[in-house]
Write an enzyme that holds these catalytic residues in place. Structure first.
Site, mmCIF file in Angstrom:
data_model
loop_
_atom_site.group_PDB
_atom_site.id
_atom_site.type_symbol
_atom_site.label_atom_id
_atom_site.label_comp_id
_atom_site.label_asym_id
_atom_site.label_seq_id
_atom_site.Cartn_x
_atom_site.Cartn_y
_atom_site.Cartn_z
ATOM 1 N N CYS A 88 2.014 -26.566 -73.660
ATOM 2 C CA CYS A 88 2.559 -26.842 -72.335
ATOM 3 C C CYS A 88 2.911 -25.510 -71.694
ATOM 4 C CB CYS A 88 3.798 -27.732 -72.454
ATOM 5 S SG CYS A 88 4.604 -27.988 -70.870
ATOM 6 N N ARG A 135 -6.504 -33.031 -70.895
ATOM 7 C CA ARG A 135 -5.294 -32.750 -70.112
ATOM 8 C C ARG A 135 -4.388 -31.770 -70.877
ATOM 9 N NH1 ARG A 135 0.052 -32.805 -70.819
ATOM 10 N NH2 ARG A 135 -0.101 -34.715 -72.034
HETATM 11 P P1 HMG Z 1 7.641 -28.622 -56.278
HETATM 12 O O1 HMG Z 1 7.369 -27.213 -55.874
HETATM 13 O O2 HMG Z 1 9.051 -28.992 -56.575
HETATM 14 O O3 HMG Z 1 7.044 -29.654 -55.210
HETATM 15 O O4 HMG Z 1 6.734 -28.959 -57.532
HETATM 16 P P2 HMG Z 1 7.341 -29.871 -53.693
HETATM 17 O O5 HMG Z 1 7.383 -31.353 -53.468
HETATM 18 O O6 HMG Z 1 8.523 -29.046 -53.238
HETATM 19 O O7 HMG Z 1 6.025 -29.277 -52.971
HETATM 20 C C1 HMG Z 1 5.700 -27.890 -53.061
HETATM 21 C C2 HMG Z 1 4.196 -27.727 -52.885
HETATM 22 O O8 HMG Z 1 3.503 -28.376 -53.957
HETATM 23 C C3 HMG Z 1 3.656 -28.344 -51.597
HETATM 24 O O9 HMG Z 1 2.518 -27.590 -51.214
HETATM 25 C C4 HMG Z 1 3.184 -29.702 -52.053
HETATM 26 O O10 HMG Z 1 2.196 -30.246 -51.221
HETATM 27 C C5 HMG Z 1 2.623 -29.389 -53.424
HETATM 28 P P3 HMG Z 1 2.605 -26.379 -50.153
HETATM 29 O O11 HMG Z 1 3.177 -27.017 -48.919
HETATM 30 O O12 HMG Z 1 3.521 -25.338 -50.742
HETATM 31 O O13 HMG Z 1 1.188 -25.907 -50.041
HETATM 32 N N1 HMG Z 1 2.651 -30.544 -54.318
HETATM 33 C C6 HMG Z 1 1.564 -30.996 -54.980
HETATM 34 N N2 HMG Z 1 0.289 -30.566 -55.015
HETATM 35 C C7 HMG Z 1 -0.580 -31.272 -55.773
HETATM 36 N N3 HMG Z 1 -0.212 -32.347 -56.508
HETATM 37 C C8 HMG Z 1 1.059 -32.801 -56.494
HETATM 38 C C9 HMG Z 1 2.000 -32.110 -55.700
HETATM 39 N N4 HMG Z 1 3.303 -32.286 -55.475
HETATM 40 C C10 HMG Z 1 3.687 -31.329 -54.633
HETATM 41 N N5 HMG Z 1 1.377 -33.856 -57.242
HETATM 42 C C11 HMG Z 1 5.572 -30.406 -59.057
HETATM 43 C C12 HMG Z 1 6.799 -30.225 -58.194
HETATM 44 C C13 HMG Z 1 5.817 -31.579 -59.969
HETATM 45 C C14 HMG Z 1 4.379 -30.667 -58.150
HETATM 46 C C15 HMG Z 1 5.345 -29.103 -59.865
HETATM 47 O O14 HMG Z 1 6.515 -28.824 -60.560
HETATM 48 C C16 HMG Z 1 4.205 -29.184 -60.853
HETATM 49 O O15 HMG Z 1 3.048 -29.330 -60.467
HETATM 50 N N6 HMG Z 1 4.520 -29.060 -62.159
HETATM 51 C C17 HMG Z 1 3.512 -29.068 -63.203
HETATM 52 C C18 HMG Z 1 3.981 -29.944 -64.308
HETATM 53 C C19 HMG Z 1 2.940 -30.027 -65.415
HETATM 54 O O16 HMG Z 1 1.786 -30.303 -65.166
HETATM 55 N N7 HMG Z 1 3.398 -29.807 -66.675
HETATM 56 C C20 HMG Z 1 2.547 -29.961 -67.820
HETATM 57 C C21 HMG Z 1 2.326 -31.407 -68.155
HETATM 58 S S1 HMG Z 1 3.714 -32.173 -68.976
HETATM 59 C C22 HMG Z 1 3.465 -31.786 -70.648
HETATM 60 O O17 HMG Z 1 2.609 -31.020 -70.982
HETATM 61 C C23 HMG Z 1 4.308 -32.459 -71.673
HETATM 62 C C24 HMG Z 1 3.572 -33.623 -72.374
HETATM 63 O O18 HMG Z 1 2.360 -33.192 -72.945
HETATM 64 C C25 HMG Z 1 4.470 -34.225 -73.475
HETATM 65 C C26 HMG Z 1 5.032 -33.165 -74.431
HETATM 66 O O19 HMG Z 1 4.234 -32.486 -75.093
HETATM 67 O O20 HMG Z 1 6.248 -33.059 -74.464
HETATM 68 C C27 HMG Z 1 3.247 -34.729 -71.369
HETATM 69 MG MG MG Z 2 2.109 -32.254 -74.897
#
Ligand code: HMG
Ligand code: MG
Length: 300
Positions: free
Chosen positions: A238, A13
């Site tokens: 990230c 991931r």
């Molecule tokens: P958004 O644009 O605000 O969502 O994104 P929305 O509810 O307005 O929907 C917009 C579109 O996204 C729609 O599709 C939804 O269906 C779709 P459209 O009608 O335009 O075709 N959608 C989704 N599709 C698939 N899966 C979903 C989903 N939700 C909505 N779950 C959202 C909000 C959270 C989805 C977006 O911001 C996103 O995907 N962000 C990615 C975040 C991410 O993966 N970040 C990296 C991981 S965190 C990390 O790395 C930190 C960590 O390692 C700890 C550290 O190191 O600090 C954990």
């Molecule tokens: Mg991380």
């Protein structure tokens, strides 16, 4: 008997979410099959997030469904909202992780909402998770520094952790997202958290941008933290924390823990095999000091 330290393998991931060229589902599956041989007991398979935002994690639910189940291994998927959670639920996932941050700016960049709004989304997830007996882990990014706001108040970190635990997360992982922390600063954050929370529900997730991850883990061990996230071959980063490098390498974490007398359950040969394979697939040098020393002594 030696004390056990739990390792959460985040390579499939965190490790792959920032790769320039996404791996195919088959390559991601082979990577996880290798990891399943290593003795690692908790593996993050991927994220049910928008493929427009993070194409590298597309079809993580399909990937999950294609994996053989092993009663000794818990797979998990990251789910930022109910839509993602429902995809995880549909493929029989029994553990998910929700993720927010101690920084408003990072939360906004990462999941497109405020910290409060992220909790509203998590409340929806929690209700369905409880009804379906699904474990929920929490992440709090920016435990020390935020890429947009700089230093974060340790009390704010503790507050967000407590909120996740009160909501029903069984464990919270504190993300040192950009790898700028040093042990003195990590100590202050753990002190703030441990003033109100049990060390058994707290995990450390250290990125290694400045080479401090192992030092920060050593500090955390001294404060009784016994759960760490790591990524084989030090993969990771990230998409919303530019310049941040990978997580602490699982190989280096293994070396530290085993030399300090902790049990990890890891099979070293299988770990090195998995680390060599994924480095070849990604065509990159493995930044793990331990892995490099290991192969040098094997060739000598
Ligand atoms: P958004 O644009 O605000 O969502 O994104 P929305 O509810 O307005 O929907 C917009 C579109 O996204 C729609 O599709 C939804 O269906 C779709 P459209 O009608 O335009 O075709 N959608 C989704 N599709 C698939 N899966 C979903 C989903 N939700 C909505 N779950 C959202 C909000 C959270 C989805 C977006 O911001 C996103 O995907 N962000 C990615 C975040 C991410 O993966 N970040 C990296 C991981 S965190 C990390 O790395 C930190 C960590 O390692 C700890 C550290 O190191 O600090 C954990
Ligand atoms: Mg991380």
């Amino acid at each position: 008997m030696s004390e056990f330290v739990k390792i959460v393998e985040v390579g499939p991931r965190d490790g792959l979410q920032n790769e320039k060229t996404p791996l195919t589902l088959e390559q991601r599956k082979d990577f996880i099959l290798d990891l399943m041989q290593t003795g690692l007991k908790l593996i993050e398979v991927g994220s049910c997030v928008s493929a427009k935002w993070v194409p590298q994690m597309a079809d993580s639910d399909v990937l999950f469904a294609s994996l053989p189940q092993d009663p000794n291994i818990q797979f998990s998927l990251l789910t930022p909202n109910l839509k993602g959670f429902e995809s995880a639920l549909a493929v029989g996932c029994k553990e998910v992780a929700v993720f927010t941050a101690a920084s408003e700016s990072f939360t906004r960049k990462n999941i497109n909402c405020s910290i409060d709004e992220s909790f509203e989304k998590f409340a929806d997830i929690m209700a369905v998770a409880k009804a379906n007996d699904i474990k929920v882990r929490g992440y709090v990014s920016c435990m020390v520094d935020c890429p947009y706001e700089g230093a974060i108040d340790p009390q704010q970190v503790a507050k967000v952790c407590k909120r996740l635990l009160d909501m029903g997360c069984y464990e919270v992982s504190l993300g040192e997202t950009i790898g700028t922390a040093t042990p003195n600063r990590v100590k202050i954050v753990w002190d703030a958290c441990l003033a109100e929370l049990d060390s058994q529900v707290l995990a450390g997730h250290f990125h290694n941008t400045y080479g401090m991850a192992i030092a920060n883990i050593y500090q955390s061990l001294n404060q009784n933290i016994r759960i760490f996230d790591s990524s084989i071959a030090g993969l990771g980063g990230c998409p919303y924390a530019k310049g941040a490098s990978g997580n602490v390498a699982t190989e280096d974490l293994y070396y530290l823990l085993s030399k300090m007398g902790f049990e990890t359950g890891i099979n070293l040969d299988a770990l090195m095999h998995a680390s060599q394979n994924i480095s070849q697939v990604l065509k990159r040098n493995n930044p793990s000091n331990y892995a490099n020393a290991y192969w040098q002594t094997q060739c000598a």
